[in-house]
Design a protein around this motif. Structure first.
Motif, PDB file in Angstrom:
ATOM      1  N   TYR A 142      44.841   4.229 -50.303  1.00  0.00           N
ATOM      2  CA  TYR A 142      45.444   5.227 -49.436  1.00  0.00           C
ATOM      3  C   TYR A 142      44.579   6.474 -49.478  1.00  0.00           C
ATOM      4  N   LYS A 143      44.440   7.163 -48.348  1.00  0.00           N
ATOM      5  CA  LYS A 143      43.741   8.438 -48.308  1.00  0.00           C
ATOM      6  C   LYS A 143      44.572   9.422 -47.513  1.00  0.00           C
ATOM      7  N   SER A 198      40.064  12.989 -55.775  1.00  0.00           N
ATOM      8  CA  SER A 198      40.507  14.136 -55.005  1.00  0.00           C
ATOM      9  C   SER A 198      39.322  15.039 -54.718  1.00  0.00           C
ATOM     10  N   GLU A 199      39.298  15.548 -53.485  1.00  0.00           N
ATOM     11  CA  GLU A 199      38.210  16.425 -53.055  1.00  0.00           C
ATOM     12  C   GLU A 199      38.807  17.702 -52.476  1.00  0.00           C
ATOM     13  N   ASP A 217      42.837  23.193 -49.721  1.00  0.00           N
ATOM     14  CA  ASP A 217      43.654  22.034 -50.093  1.00  0.00           C
ATOM     15  C   ASP A 217      42.734  20.914 -50.552  1.00  0.00           C
ATOM     16  N   ARG A 218      43.366  19.828 -51.007  1.00  0.00           N
ATOM     17  CA  ARG A 218      42.651  18.635 -51.465  1.00  0.00           C
ATOM     18  C   ARG A 218      43.082  17.427 -50.648  1.00  0.00           C
ATOM     19  N   THR A 219      42.147  16.511 -50.461  1.00  0.00           N
ATOM     20  CA  THR A 219      42.517  15.179 -50.003  1.00  0.00           C
ATOM     21  C   THR A 219      42.681  14.327 -51.255  1.00  0.00           C
ATOM     22  N   TRP A 220      43.462  13.266 -51.115  1.00  0.00           N
ATOM     23  CA  TRP A 220      43.754  12.386 -52.244  1.00  0.00           C
ATOM     24  C   TRP A 220      43.511  10.939 -51.852  1.00  0.00           C
TER      25      TRP A 220
END
Length: 169
Positions: free
Chosen positions: A20-21, A43-44, A51-54
């Protein structure tokens, strides 16, 4: 692009895991399929989005039942120090983002698992503020807890995780 390649890599390493992203500022809602729990994450951080993507990937847990969503583990800009109850694993994570606080509130999907032992460890912090991180739960271990704190100057969090050895029942 880095996270898409990472998702493919993680999914391949943890097959038959599910991947999942998330997107920046969007809701996060991820639950592993029955019989699995979270086995890896990445996480970036984005300065632009604050914010971060996961990325989450699942792996076999060898038994899972009695799952439920917890209440939120944190308020915005507050500490997260969360553990599922004894003999439970984290099989899902959910959060929503606030533009006002530039932070997220998190809750967790805990599932009972006879595979969880009492021999547990916390990681060190996996990231400095605004840094990318990738972490896989060590082999023969299961994810059970999350620790994170927020810093307003960086508009980001540092993350650490608790994992327990898997019983060989």
């Amino acid at each position: 692009m880095k996270t898409v390649a990472l998702l493919l890599l993680l999914t391949g390493l943890l097959a038959p895991g599910q991947g999942y992203k998330s997107s920046y500022k969007g809701s996060v809602y991820f639950v592993c399929p029955s019989g699995q729990s979270i086995g890896a994450m990445a996480s970036e951080h984005s300065y632009y989005h604050h914010d971060r993507t996961w990325v989450f990937v699942c792996r076999d847990t060898y038994g899972r039942s009695g799952c439920y969503w917890t209440d939120f583990a944190n308020d915005f800009e507050q500490l997260i120090l969360f553990e599922c109850p004894a003999q439970h694993v984290i099989a899902g994570m959910s959060s929503y983002y606030s533009n006002t606080y530039k932070d997220r509130r998190w809750n967790f999907y805990c599932c009972k698992s006879p595979s969880v032992s009492a021999n547990c460890h916390w990681t060190k912090y996996l990231n400095n503020f605004t840094e990318y991180f990738l972490w896989a739960v060590p082999t023969a271990n299961l994810l059970v807890g999350v620790h994170s704190y927020h810093q307003n100057q960086q508009e980001d969090r540092r993350w650490a995780y608790k994992y327990c050895e898997r019983n060989n029942r």
